[in-house]
Design a protein around this motif. Structure first.
Motif, PDB file in Angstrom:
ATOM      1  N   GLN A   1       6.591  -7.871   3.694  1.00 54.55           N
ATOM      2  CA  GLN A   1       5.200  -7.830   4.134  1.00 54.55           C
ATOM      3  C   GLN A   1       4.891  -6.427   4.617  1.00 54.55           C
ATOM      4  OE1 GLN A   1       3.156 -10.348   3.845  1.00 54.55           O
ATOM      5  NE2 GLN A   1       4.532 -12.116   3.597  1.00 54.55           N
ATOM      6  N   GLY A   2       3.627  -6.026   4.523  1.00 51.37           N
ATOM      7  CA  GLY A   2       3.246  -4.711   5.017  1.00 51.37           C
ATOM      8  C   GLY A   2       1.736  -4.601   5.027  1.00 51.37           C
ATOM      9  N   VAL A   3       1.243  -3.360   4.961  1.00 46.72           N
ATOM     10  CA  VAL A   3      -0.199  -3.188   4.886  1.00 46.72           C
ATOM     11  C   VAL A   3      -0.555  -2.478   3.593  1.00 46.72           C
ATOM     12  CG1 VAL A   3      -0.533  -3.139   7.403  1.00 46.72           C
ATOM     13  CG2 VAL A   3      -0.118  -0.991   6.146  1.00 46.72           C
ATOM     14  N   CYS A   4      -1.738  -2.792   3.108  1.00 49.02           N
ATOM     15  CA  CYS A   4      -2.200  -2.293   1.806  1.00 49.02           C
ATOM     16  C   CYS A   4      -2.143  -0.768   1.760  1.00 49.02           C
ATOM     17  CB  CYS A   4      -3.623  -2.772   1.540  1.00 49.02           C
ATOM     18  SG  CYS A   4      -4.310  -2.166  -0.006  1.00 49.02           S
ATOM     19  N   VAL A   5      -1.561  -0.240   0.711  1.00 53.64           N
ATOM     20  CA  VAL A   5      -1.390   1.206   0.558  1.00 53.64           C
ATOM     21  C   VAL A   5      -2.732   1.939   0.515  1.00 53.64           C
ATOM     22  CG1 VAL A   5      -1.352   1.197  -1.975  1.00 53.64           C
ATOM     23  CG2 VAL A   5      -0.065   2.953  -0.740  1.00 53.64           C
ATOM     24  N   LYS A   6      -3.754   1.222   0.117  1.00 54.73           N
ATOM     25  CA  LYS A   6      -5.075   1.854  -0.031  1.00 54.73           C
ATOM     26  C   LYS A   6      -5.967   1.642   1.194  1.00 54.73           C
ATOM     27  CE  LYS A   6      -8.779   3.497  -2.219  1.00 54.73           C
ATOM     28  NZ  LYS A   6      -8.992   4.951  -2.298  1.00 54.73           N
ATOM     29  N   CYS A   7      -6.089   0.365   1.617  1.00 53.25           N
ATOM     30  CA  CYS A   7      -7.100   0.067   2.631  1.00 53.25           C
ATOM     31  C   CYS A   7      -6.511  -0.312   3.987  1.00 53.25           C
ATOM     32  CB  CYS A   7      -8.027  -1.033   2.148  1.00 53.25           C
ATOM     33  SG  CYS A   7      -7.249  -2.668   2.083  1.00 53.25           S
ATOM     34  N   GLY A   8      -5.196  -0.511   4.047  1.00 50.46           N
ATOM     35  CA  GLY A   8      -4.573  -0.798   5.328  1.00 50.46           C
ATOM     36  C   GLY A   8      -4.666  -2.243   5.787  1.00 50.46           C
ATOM     37  N   GLN A   9      -5.330  -3.093   5.027  1.00 51.91           N
ATOM     38  CA  GLN A   9      -5.378  -4.513   5.397  1.00 51.91           C
ATOM     39  C   GLN A   9      -4.011  -5.153   5.148  1.00 51.91           C
ATOM     40  OE1 GLN A   9      -8.630  -6.882   4.146  1.00 51.91           O
ATOM     41  NE2 GLN A   9     -10.178  -5.282   4.439  1.00 51.91           N
ATOM     42  N   PRO A  10      -3.753  -6.352   5.729  1.00 53.23           N
ATOM     43  CA  PRO A  10      -2.448  -6.993   5.542  1.00 53.23           C
ATOM     44  C   PRO A  10      -2.173  -7.245   4.060  1.00 53.23           C
ATOM     45  CG  PRO A  10      -3.712  -8.111   7.246  1.00 53.23           C
ATOM     46  CD  PRO A  10      -4.638  -7.122   6.610  1.00 53.23           C
TER      47      PRO A  10
END
Lengths: 477, 477
Positions: free
Chosen positions: A455-464
């Protein structure tokens, strides 16, 4: 020929013509598949057809003209394919009452007959396949990769429930991955497409993605779980054991002549094609050398050796009827055309009782030409070919590994997809996919089946992140 | 099902659907080839493809969309095919500038590429073949025999001179006759077509003609010597050894899914299909009989026997998963679908260690069911199948002999072509052929290759005979 490094695209376009795989068709975007290219397709077809039959599917043949009204029955399907259709409006000298679409794919016409042929649960699963030509009007045509008309097989199956249909969907994906790996020496990644990249009308689309030598991705086969979408549109239903009418769950899956483009771009180099032995029209070419009596003696030996190699079930060609061409020209010609193994027999070789064996690529660093006793050549050839096949697969795996990296921050993303694939977290939103594509031309190629849970955060927008794992991003053909 | 004797045509139309060979397509005149019918085509295709390749031809694939202008380049060709064309006028959402014809045959598009690929005499002969779908808009469609879309192979070759092109033309005719005889058990007559029956654009057309069980003729394959007609139209020329530009001589030849109709009408009877073993999807079907424990025991033996027969390379099916159907129903079903050999295993058979063997037709007068020791069944099966194949060929030869007669006077002609073929002298004039057709619906099927040299007067008009031998007249499909 333009070198790969200078202009990969020009290299490809020149090579497919020069190697006599194809010629441009008379109509924009069409291709003539020449014997050397068609033989590759036949070898692929024979292997895939065997797998399809062994798994219980039957081949059939549905008409290529589909009434326009059929396509409209599944809303997403018609929306997806409408811009690409070729339409017959005149036949037998008359305007047709209902225009006929030349099939871009056959879910609709086959759905109509599944509905007719399926009565009870005893008729399921219904496992059909067809080898066919299909037409999709292409704006940016490219030989093998995107042609207006292409050849493929399309599997179409109907099942009692989702679980059985999903088993089938994954069977097809596995079969494609095996054909790509075992025959084409393409180490593809199987995985699921994100919603934005799904087949028009599918519930879930699976793909195998290969990495080409310019770092781009090629979708080399897809398998779709269609849920009950087409079953609803065409009334594909069965009486269950209790006598209740129930919708079937359907699948479809296809692999096409595009695979030949994949072979070219996975293995080829500045010298030309490099063909994996299992798909090479000629696995071995023998070039006799010498003029007059010497030439006759080496040609006779080449033919004898050719017959001995052929008797081992190996596809061999003896280049003995082009006296107007020099040996050097022939060597270059067969290298450009990607023949895995070349055997040269010159007057001195003949004296020494050897043939000079040359691999299209050295499988061991620094390994060059090799003299092999003539009587040993046939017996060692199967292993030499198998080793060369394994070498190509391993080389492609290494290349892919070297050009795939996990990317954590957006600043690193563009550079990575410029040279290969980025493994990145993504939020799963279609708008965010669109933003990435607009900025970098990269798209999510697949959610790899074998990727570790993360799990992480979206590389583009930072959302989960969505999907529970990283997504492969890359520029695609 | 309508009996053959009552209405042959209705019998055929009902049987092809009932036996699950085909279904009617969604567009008038098209067909869906179902797995049971398609398998027959695959078996035929495999054998013919092997012959084509062994004789040095390469498979290729040309586009199915042909610019309309190509067809117009050979005047007779376009005149012959114009009324049957399907035309694409819209593609990719736009009206096309030049309409595209869906290929009715590929002489024109292949001619264009032959011209491009042939430079010198060293490039000849150029021996190409393709397996393809073609479209001819049919006014009176009939499953397999005349469908709007059908499958075929089309050979296209270019040669240095007439002699070499004629050798090729006759090679293809011989191959077709051999496939018809050896696989389909159809004792066809090879011969030349009269000028009025030639292919549009050919100098000479050769045919194989089979006799169906209603006495009509079926043209089951054709081979054309095209002279330099297409070479002129498409500039197919080569530099000869002296460096002079010379027109090539071309041929074309085709065999299609129509052959399946020939198999049905050569062997079928009121009970249904009779399939020659070499083209039967299932050569042997095993039906276990009995309920509960007895049924389980016979089914287990049927599966064991099936595996043993399969291991001999025989196509066998065990009918063990339709418990809802009675043995009698299954027997009738497999007879209707033309399976050559049925093996029944009932509880009493099992006790006696035998299977009951039933041929689709008794090969010896009065021969009925036969008990065969179970352990002997696999070893005797190849011979039983070969005998059945030979029986069908011999039976068809006898039938043709019984329905072919020399006719000397016009008064006898009508009666003879009402029940079979008339061997008659003909003057060779097209108008006289037309008169015969108008009066009797019979046409000259061919000038048989093996007919003895004879002279006489025309059966219709009394003028001196042409061709140096008798012509076969008959009603044709």
């Amino acid at each position: 020929m333009t070198p790969q490094s200078e202009d990969f695209s020009a290299w490809y376009n020149e090579l497919v013509i020069k190697a006599q795989l194809v010629d441009r068709g008379p109509v924009r975007g069409t291709m003539v598949i020449r014997p050397y290219g068609y033989r590759i397709w036949e070898l692929l077809q024979a292997d895939l057809d065997r797998r399809i039959k062994e798994a219980g599917h039957d081949n059939a043949c549905f008409p290529m003209f589909i009434p326009e009204s059929y396509l409209r029955r599944e809303a997403e399907h018609v929306e997806g394919f409408s811009p690409e259709l070729a339409v017959v409006t005149v036949a037998g000298g008359k305007e047709l009452e209902e225009p006929l679409v030349v099939r871009p794919t056959s879910e609709t016409v086959i759905g109509e007959y599944m509905a007719k042929w399926i009565g009870s649960h005893r008729d399921l699963p219904l496992l059909l396949n067809q080898w066919a030509n299909v037409v999709r009007w292409e704006m940016r045509p490219r030989m093998f990769l995107r042609t207006t008309e292409f050849l493929w097989q399309e599997g179409h199956t109907a099942h009692i429930d989702e679980a059985d249909a999903m088993r089938e969907t994954m069977w097809a994906l596995d079969a494609y991955a095996a054909v790509a790996r075992d025959l084409a020496a393409m180490p593809v990644v199987p995985g699921e497409k994100t919603p934005g990249e799904r087949f028009a009308g599918a519930v879930r689309t699976y793909t195998i993605e290969g990495m080409m030598r310019d770092g781009r991705a090629l979708q080399a086969g897809t398998s779709h779980y269609l849920g009950t979408n087409f079953a609803k549109a065409f009334e594909i239903q069965y009486q269950d054991e209790a006598g209740k009418l129930t919708l079937a769950h359907t699948t479809s899956w296809g692999m096409s002549t595009r695979m030949i483009g994949g072979v070219i771009m996975t293995h080829g180099d500045d010298t030309g094609l490099v063909l994996p032995p299992r798909l090479a029209p000629y696995q071995v070419v023998i070039v006799p050398i010498g003029r007059k009596e010497q030439g006759e003696a080496t040609a006779a030996e080449a033919r004898r050796l050719g017959a001995a190699i052929k008797s081992m079930g190996i596809r061999v060609h003896v280049d003995d009827n082009r006296p107007q061409l020099s040996p050097g020209f022939k060597f270059n010609d067969w290298e450009m055309r990607g023949v895995p193994i070349r055997l040269e027999i010159g007057p001195r070789d003949l004296e020494n009782g050897v043939a000079t064996l040359v691999r299209r690529l050295p499988t061991v660093e620094g390994q060059g030409k090799e003299a092999v006793p003539l009587e040993r050549v046939p017996e060692i050839m199967p292993q030499i070919l198998a080793d060369f096949q394994a070498f190509l697969l391993a080389r492609a795996e290494t290349f892919r590994g070297d050009h795939t990296r996990a990317v954590e921050v957006w600043d690193d993303f563009g550079a990575q997809v410029a040279e290969g694939w980025a493994l990145a977290f993504h939020c799963g939103r279609a708008e965010c996919e669109d933003d990435i594509k607009a900025d970098t031309a990269a798209t999510p190629r697949c959610i790899p089946a074998e990727g570790p849970a993360e799990q992480g955060v979206c590389v583009k927008c930072g959302q989960p992140s969505a999907y529970g794992k990283r997504v492969i991003f890359g520029k695609a053909y």
